[in-house]
Scaffold this motif. Structure first.
Motif, PDB file in Angstrom:
ATOM      1  N   ASP A 145     -41.879   1.184  47.405  1.00  0.00           N
ATOM      2  CA  ASP A 145     -42.756   1.826  48.667  1.00  0.00           C
ATOM      3  C   ASP A 145     -43.088   3.591  48.590  1.00  0.00           C
ATOM      4  OD1 ASP A 145     -43.164  -0.669  50.322  1.00  0.00           O
ATOM      5  OD2 ASP A 145     -41.154  -0.350  51.137  1.00  0.00           O
ATOM      6  N   VAL A 146     -43.323   3.929  47.485  1.00  0.00           N
ATOM      7  CA  VAL A 146     -43.358   5.346  47.748  1.00  0.00           C
ATOM      8  C   VAL A 146     -45.040   5.623  46.743  1.00  0.00           C
ATOM      9  CG1 VAL A 146     -42.342   7.137  45.708  1.00  0.00           C
ATOM     10  CG2 VAL A 146     -40.653   5.805  46.681  1.00  0.00           C
ATOM     11  N   GLU A 147     -45.475   7.012  47.050  1.00  0.00           N
ATOM     12  CA  GLU A 147     -46.767   6.986  46.582  1.00  0.00           C
ATOM     13  C   GLU A 147     -46.189   7.936  46.377  1.00  0.00           C
ATOM     14  OE1 GLU A 147     -50.806   5.773  47.300  1.00  0.00           O
ATOM     15  OE2 GLU A 147     -50.052   4.638  47.761  1.00  0.00           O
ATOM     16  N   VAL A 148     -47.449   9.095  45.147  1.00  0.00           N
ATOM     17  CA  VAL A 148     -47.052  10.076  45.137  1.00  0.00           C
ATOM     18  C   VAL A 148     -48.955  10.844  44.179  1.00  0.00           C
ATOM     19  CG1 VAL A 148     -44.692  10.336  44.635  1.00  0.00           C
ATOM     20  CG2 VAL A 148     -46.483  10.450  42.458  1.00  0.00           C
ATOM     21  N   PRO A 149     -48.959  11.508  45.060  1.00  0.00           N
ATOM     22  CA  PRO A 149     -51.058  11.829  44.204  1.00  0.00           C
ATOM     23  C   PRO A 149     -50.700  11.038  42.309  1.00  0.00           C
ATOM     24  CG  PRO A 149     -49.856  13.768  45.621  1.00  0.00           C
ATOM     25  CD  PRO A 149     -48.721  12.852  44.461  1.00  0.00           C
ATOM     26  N   TRP A 150     -51.956  11.042  42.014  1.00  0.00           N
ATOM     27  CA  TRP A 150     -51.872  10.425  40.710  1.00  0.00           C
ATOM     28  C   TRP A 150     -51.923  11.399  39.387  1.00  0.00           C
ATOM     29  CZ3 TRP A 150     -52.395   5.716  38.686  1.00  0.00           C
ATOM     30  CH2 TRP A 150     -52.154   5.096  38.139  1.00  0.00           C
ATOM     31  N   GLY A 151     -53.173  12.356  39.790  1.00  0.00           N
ATOM     32  CA  GLY A 151     -52.234  13.797  38.723  1.00  0.00           C
ATOM     33  C   GLY A 151     -53.498  13.684  37.616  1.00  0.00           C
ATOM     34  N   GLU A 152     -53.561  14.539  36.710  1.00  0.00           N
ATOM     35  CA  GLU A 152     -53.703  14.376  35.539  1.00  0.00           C
ATOM     36  C   GLU A 152     -53.660  13.723  34.111  1.00  0.00           C
ATOM     37  OE1 GLU A 152     -57.196  14.441  35.628  1.00  0.00           O
ATOM     38  OE2 GLU A 152     -57.419  14.992  37.627  1.00  0.00           O
ATOM     39  N   PRO A 153     -54.029  13.900  33.238  1.00  0.00           N
ATOM     40  CA  PRO A 153     -53.218  13.088  32.123  1.00  0.00           C
ATOM     41  C   PRO A 153     -52.393  14.991  31.553  1.00  0.00           C
ATOM     42  CG  PRO A 153     -55.009  11.819  31.822  1.00  0.00           C
ATOM     43  CD  PRO A 153     -54.942  12.752  33.423  1.00  0.00           C
ATOM     44  N   THR A 154     -52.324  15.683  31.350  1.00  0.00           N
ATOM     45  CA  THR A 154     -52.374  16.747  30.707  1.00  0.00           C
ATOM     46  C   THR A 154     -51.144  17.405  32.233  1.00  0.00           C
ATOM     47  OG1 THR A 154     -53.785  18.013  32.680  1.00  0.00           O
ATOM     48  CG2 THR A 154     -54.593  17.149  30.067  1.00  0.00           C
ATOM     49  N   ASP A 155     -50.285  16.897  33.413  1.00  0.00           N
ATOM     50  CA  ASP A 155     -50.230  17.298  34.347  1.00  0.00           C
ATOM     51  C   ASP A 155     -49.121  17.321  33.423  1.00  0.00           C
ATOM     52  OD1 ASP A 155     -51.976  16.854  36.379  1.00  0.00           O
ATOM     53  OD2 ASP A 155     -50.045  15.300  37.499  1.00  0.00           O
ATOM     54  N   ALA A 156     -48.097  18.959  33.842  1.00  0.00           N
ATOM     55  CA  ALA A 156     -46.880  19.160  33.089  1.00  0.00           C
ATOM     56  C   ALA A 156     -45.721  17.826  33.545  1.00  0.00           C
ATOM     57  CB  ALA A 156     -46.521  20.679  33.056  1.00  0.00           C
TER      58      ALA A 156
ATOM     59  N   THR B  45     -46.161  13.900  40.288  1.00  0.00           N
ATOM     60  CA  THR B  45     -47.647  12.931  40.309  1.00  0.00           C
ATOM     61  C   THR B  45     -46.933  11.556  39.218  1.00  0.00           C
ATOM     62  OG1 THR B  45     -48.668  13.964  38.198  1.00  0.00           O
ATOM     63  CG2 THR B  45     -49.118  15.064  40.537  1.00  0.00           C
ATOM     64  N   VAL B  46     -48.532  10.589  38.798  1.00  0.00           N
ATOM     65  CA  VAL B  46     -47.562   9.928  38.756  1.00  0.00           C
ATOM     66  C   VAL B  46     -47.807   9.901  37.210  1.00  0.00           C
ATOM     67  CG1 VAL B  46     -48.922   7.483  37.911  1.00  0.00           C
ATOM     68  CG2 VAL B  46     -49.010   8.450  39.864  1.00  0.00           C
ATOM     69  N   CYS B  47     -48.815  11.032  36.303  1.00  0.00           N
ATOM     70  CA  CYS B  47     -49.302  11.860  35.608  1.00  0.00           C
ATOM     71  C   CYS B  47     -47.801  12.057  34.583  1.00  0.00           C
ATOM     72  CB  CYS B  47     -50.481  12.181  34.866  1.00  0.00           C
ATOM     73  SG  CYS B  47     -51.665  11.516  35.682  1.00  0.00           S
ATOM     74  N   GLY B  48     -47.692  13.137  35.809  1.00  0.00           N
ATOM     75  CA  GLY B  48     -46.940  14.129  35.612  1.00  0.00           C
ATOM     76  C   GLY B  48     -45.120  12.968  35.253  1.00  0.00           C
ATOM     77  N   ILE B  49     -44.700  12.432  35.732  1.00  0.00           N
ATOM     78  CA  ILE B  49     -43.831  11.198  36.536  1.00  0.00           C
ATOM     79  C   ILE B  49     -43.888  10.541  34.485  1.00  0.00           C
ATOM     80  CG2 ILE B  49     -42.509   9.844  36.630  1.00  0.00           C
ATOM     81  CD1 ILE B  49     -42.918  10.755  39.595  1.00  0.00           C
ATOM     82  N   GLY B  50     -45.244  10.087  34.345  1.00  0.00           N
ATOM     83  CA  GLY B  50     -45.680   9.127  32.951  1.00  0.00           C
ATOM     84  C   GLY B  50     -45.315  10.261  31.763  1.00  0.00           C
ATOM     85  N   ASN B  51     -45.283  11.749  31.693  1.00  0.00           N
ATOM     86  CA  ASN B  51     -45.600  12.975  31.282  1.00  0.00           C
ATOM     87  C   ASN B  51     -44.141  13.059  30.451  1.00  0.00           C
ATOM     88  OD1 ASN B  51     -47.942  12.331  30.409  1.00  0.00           O
ATOM     89  ND2 ASN B  51     -48.595  13.925  31.431  1.00  0.00           N
TER      90      ASN B  51
END
Length: 261
Positions: A76-87, A92-98
Motif C-alpha cells: 500500500d505504498v505509492e510513489v511518483p513514477w518518475g523518469e528512467p533517467t532519475d538518479a 520515485t519508481v524509476c529512481g528506486i529501480g535504478n
C-alpha cells in the motif's frame, strides 16, 4: 513421475529467458533486490518485511520499474513514477529501480558471470541442428550479461527491456515480448518453444500460445510452474540432452518444422 521431454530440435525455434535459465544472474538480481528493499523498508518503516517470496511474486521476470511498482503496491505504498533517467537517490519508481540496478551492475563487473553448463550444452545441440534461437528478457542489462557470459553471438534475436520500453511492449506476464520476439525471428509461437524459470515468464509464454512452455525450476517450485502454464518442468536444461546429444522424443512429438515464409 518425471516429465517426458520432447525433442527441442523439432521446433521451428526455441526462445529462452536469460536470468535463471541461461545464466545464474537471477541470484545476483535476487541479492540486489533484497539489499535495496531491506534498506528502503527500514528507512520508510514499511511492513511486513521484504521476503524471498516477494521476489518471485512481484519482481522475477518483470521489467524493473513494473516490479518496483508491484512490490510497493503490495505494501500500500505509492510513489511518483518518475523518469528512467532519475538518479538512484530519488524516491520515485524509476529512481528506486535504478538504485537496485547500481548494486547489480557492481556485482556483475566485480564477479563476472558464466552460463549454466547444461544450458550451454543445449545451445550447442540446437545450433548444430539449425534450430533458431532467441533471448527474451525483461532486463535492460541483457546484452551486458550475454557479453560477460560470452554467448551474445549465439542468438539471432535479443528481445530485452530496452526494446520493450522503446516499442511500448507490456511486461511479462503479458505475452507481448515473447510474441514479438517470435515475429522478429519469422516464426509462429504455435510451432515454437519457450523456456522460462519465472512465473511471470511462464504465464507470458503460455498466453502467447507457444507450442511448448518449459519451466526451469531454480527455486520457485515445479508445481507452481505447472500451475502457471508450463507443459514440462526440469531442474536443469541438461535433462533435454540424451546420450547421443539429441532431445528426448515422447509419444506426442513436437510439430514438424516448416519453412518460414
Amino acid at each position: 513421475m518425471a516429465d517426458a521431454l520432447p525433442d527441442l530440435t523439432a521446433f521451428d525455434a526455441v526462445l529462452f529467458d536469460l536470468d535463471g535459465v541461461l545464466t545464474p544472474t537471477a541470484e545476483v538480481h535476487m541479492h540486489a533486490w533484497q539489499v535495496m528493499f531491506e534498506k528502503l523498508f527500514a528507512a520508510w518503516d514499511i511492513t511486513p518485511a521484504y521476503t524471498e517470496r516477494d521476489y518471485f511474486e512481484h519482481l522475477d521476470g518483470k521489467k524493473r520499474y513494473d516490479g518496483v511498482a508491484s512490490l510497493l503496491w503490495s505494501r500500500d505504498v505509492e510513489v511518483p513514477w518518475g523518469e528512467p533517467t532519475d538518479a538512484p537517490e530519488l524516491d520515485t519508481v524509476c529512481g528506486i529501480g535504478n538504485r537496485k540496478n547500481a548494486v547489480f551492475e557492481s556485482v556483475l563487473r566485480s564477479e563476472g558471470i558464466a552460463p549454466y553448463p547444461g544450458s550451454l550444452a543445449l545451445l550447442d545441440v540446437l545450433r548444430d541442428a539449425g534450430t533458431r534461437i532467441a533471448v527474451v528478457s525483461s532486463s535492460k542489462n541483457a546484452r551486458e550479461v550475454l557479453t560477460a557470459a560470452g554467448i551474445i553471438d549465439r542468438f539471432e534475436v535479443i528481445m530485452d527491456g530496452v526494446i520493450a520500453e522503446r516499442d511500448g511492449l507490456a511486461s511479462k506476464p503479458a505475452p507481448d515480448v515473447f510474441v514479438e520476439a517470435a515475429a522478429m525471428l519469422g516464426v509462429e509461437p504455435a510451432s515454437s518453444a519457450a523456456v522460462e524459470d519465472a512465473l511471470s515468464g511462464v504465464r507470458s509464454a503460455a498466453a502467447g500460445g507457444f507450442a511448448l512452455v518449459v519451466g526451469v525450476d531454480r527455486g520457485v517450485g515445479a508445481e507452481v510452474l505447472r500451475d502457471a502454464g508450463a507443459h514440462v518442468v526440469v531442474a536443469d536444461l541438461d535433462e533435454f540432452l540424451a546420450g547421443d546429444g539429441a532431445g528426448i522424443r515422447t509419444a506426442a512429438p513436437a510439430p514438424e518444422k516448416e519453412e518460414s515464409a
